[in-house]
Design a protein around this motif. Structure first.
Motif, mmCIF file in Angstrom:
data_model
loop_
_atom_site.group_PDB
_atom_site.id
_atom_site.type_symbol
_atom_site.label_atom_id
_atom_site.label_comp_id
_atom_site.label_asym_id
_atom_site.label_seq_id
_atom_site.Cartn_x
_atom_site.Cartn_y
_atom_site.Cartn_z
ATOM 1 N N CYS A 109 70.547 32.089 24.548
ATOM 2 C CA CYS A 109 71.517 31.058 24.921
ATOM 3 C C CYS A 109 71.434 30.826 26.426
ATOM 4 C CB CYS A 109 72.926 31.490 24.547
ATOM 5 S SG CYS A 109 73.167 31.594 22.772
ATOM 6 N N VAL A 110 71.261 29.559 26.814
ATOM 7 C CA VAL A 110 71.131 29.212 28.219
ATOM 8 C C VAL A 110 72.180 28.154 28.549
ATOM 9 C CG1 VAL A 110 69.560 28.373 30.013
ATOM 10 C CG2 VAL A 110 68.638 29.646 28.045
ATOM 11 N N LYS A 111 72.999 28.431 29.554
ATOM 12 C CA LYS A 111 74.031 27.474 29.974
ATOM 13 C C LYS A 111 73.402 26.436 30.901
ATOM 14 C CE LYS A 111 77.765 30.777 29.598
ATOM 15 N NZ LYS A 111 78.732 31.603 30.319
ATOM 16 N N ALA A 112 72.639 25.526 30.285
ATOM 17 C CA ALA A 112 71.952 24.466 31.033
ATOM 18 C C ALA A 112 71.556 23.363 30.065
ATOM 19 C CB ALA A 112 70.722 25.017 31.750
ATOM 20 N N ASP A 113 71.256 22.211 30.617
ATOM 21 C CA ASP A 113 70.822 21.041 29.868
ATOM 22 C C ASP A 113 69.505 21.323 29.131
ATOM 23 O OD1 ASP A 113 70.842 17.988 29.431
ATOM 24 O OD2 ASP A 113 68.893 18.351 30.402
ATOM 25 N N ILE A 114 69.377 20.812 27.915
ATOM 26 C CA ILE A 114 68.194 21.033 27.088
ATOM 27 C C ILE A 114 66.903 20.575 27.789
ATOM 28 C CG2 ILE A 114 68.430 18.857 25.800
ATOM 29 C CD1 ILE A 114 67.454 20.407 23.294
ATOM 30 N N HIS A 115 66.955 19.468 28.509
ATOM 31 C CA HIS A 115 65.757 18.956 29.199
ATOM 32 C C HIS A 115 65.281 19.946 30.264
ATOM 33 C CE1 HIS A 115 65.948 14.989 27.296
ATOM 34 N NE2 HIS A 115 67.259 15.101 27.414
ATOM 35 N N VAL A 158 64.007 35.183 32.856
ATOM 36 C CA VAL A 158 63.686 34.407 34.063
ATOM 37 C C VAL A 158 63.979 32.929 33.841
ATOM 38 C CG1 VAL A 158 61.837 33.694 35.644
ATOM 39 C CG2 VAL A 158 62.042 36.090 34.957
ATOM 40 N N ILE A 159 63.639 32.406 32.679
ATOM 41 C CA ILE A 159 63.951 31.005 32.353
ATOM 42 C C ILE A 159 65.467 30.799 32.411
ATOM 43 C CG2 ILE A 159 63.938 29.246 30.532
ATOM 44 C CD1 ILE A 159 61.201 30.432 29.652
ATOM 45 N N LYS A 160 66.211 31.688 31.777
ATOM 46 C CA LYS A 160 67.666 31.606 31.738
ATOM 47 C C LYS A 160 68.262 31.663 33.143
ATOM 48 C CE LYS A 160 71.681 34.159 29.908
ATOM 49 N NZ LYS A 160 72.405 33.135 29.181
ATOM 50 N N LYS A 161 67.843 32.620 33.934
ATOM 51 C CA LYS A 161 68.359 32.774 35.298
ATOM 52 C C LYS A 161 68.063 31.527 36.139
ATOM 53 C CE LYS A 161 68.161 35.752 39.338
ATOM 54 N NZ LYS A 161 67.538 36.943 39.961
ATOM 55 N N THR A 162 66.849 31.013 36.039
ATOM 56 C CA THR A 162 66.444 29.841 36.818
ATOM 57 C C THR A 162 67.223 28.614 36.367
ATOM 58 O OG1 THR A 162 64.225 30.778 37.083
ATOM 59 C CG2 THR A 162 64.473 28.411 37.519
ATOM 60 N N ALA A 163 67.386 28.435 35.067
ATOM 61 C CA ALA A 163 68.091 27.257 34.521
ATOM 62 C C ALA A 163 69.571 27.273 34.887
ATOM 63 C CB ALA A 163 67.932 27.209 33.002
ATOM 64 N N GLU A 164 70.159 28.456 34.974
ATOM 65 C CA GLU A 164 71.595 28.551 35.203
ATOM 66 C C GLU A 164 71.978 28.564 36.670
ATOM 67 O OE1 GLU A 164 72.781 31.938 32.845
ATOM 68 O OE2 GLU A 164 72.713 30.782 30.975
ATOM 69 N N LEU A 165 71.011 28.442 37.563
ATOM 70 C CA LEU A 165 71.318 28.394 39.010
ATOM 71 C C LEU A 165 72.077 27.137 39.374
ATOM 72 C CD1 LEU A 165 68.040 29.700 40.663
ATOM 73 C CD2 LEU A 165 70.207 30.895 40.452
ATOM 74 N N ASP A 215 61.707 22.027 30.076
ATOM 75 C CA ASP A 215 60.703 21.948 31.143
ATOM 76 C C ASP A 215 60.409 23.303 31.771
ATOM 77 O OD1 ASP A 215 60.290 19.268 30.722
ATOM 78 O OD2 ASP A 215 61.484 18.607 32.450
ATOM 79 N N LEU A 216 61.414 24.137 31.943
ATOM 80 C CA LEU A 216 61.178 25.465 32.503
ATOM 81 C C LEU A 216 60.318 26.316 31.565
ATOM 82 C CD1 LEU A 216 64.689 26.270 34.019
ATOM 83 C CD2 LEU A 216 62.569 25.794 35.285
ATOM 84 N N ALA A 217 60.493 26.144 30.264
ATOM 85 C CA ALA A 217 59.727 26.926 29.289
ATOM 86 C C ALA A 217 58.244 26.564 29.279
ATOM 87 C CB ALA A 217 60.313 26.749 27.896
ATOM 88 N N ARG A 218 57.909 25.360 29.730
ATOM 89 C CA ARG A 218 56.496 24.959 29.745
ATOM 90 C C ARG A 218 55.923 24.871 31.153
ATOM 91 N NH1 ARG A 218 55.741 19.073 29.708
ATOM 92 N NH2 ARG A 218 57.715 18.140 30.308
ATOM 93 N N ASP A 219 56.651 25.427 32.119
ATOM 94 C CA ASP A 219 56.233 25.420 33.521
ATOM 95 C C ASP A 219 55.276 26.587 33.782
ATOM 96 O OD1 ASP A 219 56.206 26.006 36.375
ATOM 97 O OD2 ASP A 219 57.858 24.582 36.550
ATOM 98 N N LYS A 244 73.666 22.707 21.997
ATOM 99 C CA LYS A 244 74.940 23.196 21.490
ATOM 100 C C LYS A 244 76.006 22.780 22.503
ATOM 101 C CE LYS A 244 73.078 25.441 18.025
ATOM 102 N NZ LYS A 244 73.348 25.116 16.644
ATOM 103 N N GLU A 245 77.265 23.018 22.209
ATOM 104 C CA GLU A 245 78.325 22.651 23.148
ATOM 105 C C GLU A 245 78.258 23.522 24.385
ATOM 106 O OE1 GLU A 245 82.365 21.925 22.125
ATOM 107 O OE2 GLU A 245 81.786 21.203 20.141
ATOM 108 N N GLY A 246 77.827 22.933 25.488
ATOM 109 C CA GLY A 246 77.806 23.635 26.758
ATOM 110 C C GLY A 246 76.602 24.510 27.020
ATOM 111 N N PHE A 247 75.663 24.570 26.072
ATOM 112 C CA PHE A 247 74.466 25.381 26.320
ATOM 113 C C PHE A 247 73.298 24.896 25.461
ATOM 114 C CE2 PHE A 247 76.561 27.569 22.813
ATOM 115 C CZ PHE A 247 75.512 27.982 22.000
ATOM 116 N N THR A 248 72.138 25.459 25.767
ATOM 117 C CA THR A 248 70.929 25.198 24.985
ATOM 118 C C THR A 248 70.525 26.492 24.295
ATOM 119 O OG1 THR A 248 70.162 23.485 26.506
ATOM 120 C CG2 THR A 248 68.487 24.523 25.117
#
Length: 149
Positions: A9-15, A142-149, A19-23, A100-104
């Motif tokens: 669960c990541v508290k960030a926009d799906i887009h 790392v994806i989660k931490k970066t996305a939630e900054l 993008d972070l997952a394929r970076d 999802k509501e408020g997260f991806t």
């Protein structure tokens, strides 16, 4: 065939999460313990459908080379990569993203088969599955931490 299934669960926009997952650059940062480096194909930026990347990394004390290809992509909901060349007999990694509501919700379906018949199956069961699960969990953190900054 062995399978690993992980939900993050990541508290960030799906887009952003997609993008972070394929970076490629972020991937290299997230797996620095194995000294993983993109050495051919797409070596930086966002990998796209039909592109390949060749990785060189040290796993289990041995340097290995692995070439993957993105065989399908539906932005921002999924992409799938398969191994073209490498140590495994076969490898397929599905990356699925759900709003999802408020997260991806980021889902990894990682299927692999080792060579060497029954010996490979035993190695998967008693060691490799946990090793790869931890590898994916570190990457996802790392994806989660970066996305939630």
């Amino acid at each position: 065939m062995s399978e690993i299934y992980i939900e993050t669960c990541v508290k960030a926009d799906i887009h952003k999460v997609f993008d972070l997952a394929r970076d490629i650059d972020l991937h290299q940062q997230s797996v620095s313990k194995s000294r993983e480096k993109a050495i051919a194909g797409r070596t930086s930026g966002l990998i796209e459908e039909n592109e390949t990347v060749t990785w060189r990394a040290k796993h289990l004390g041995v340097y290995q080379t692995h070439t993957s290809k993105i065989v399908s992509m539906e932005k921002p909901y999924q992409f799938t990569d398969i191994m073209l060349e490498g140590t495994f007999k076969s490898l397929k990694h599905q990356h699925i993203f759900k709003e999802k509501e408020g997260f991806t919700l980021m889902i990894d379906k990682f299927e692999f088969e080792s060579p060497f018949g029954i010996i490979g199956k035993l190695f998967n069961r008693f060691f490799l599955t946990n090793y790869l699960r931890n590898f994916l969990l570190e990457r996802n953190a790392v994806i989660k931490k970066t996305a939630e900054l």
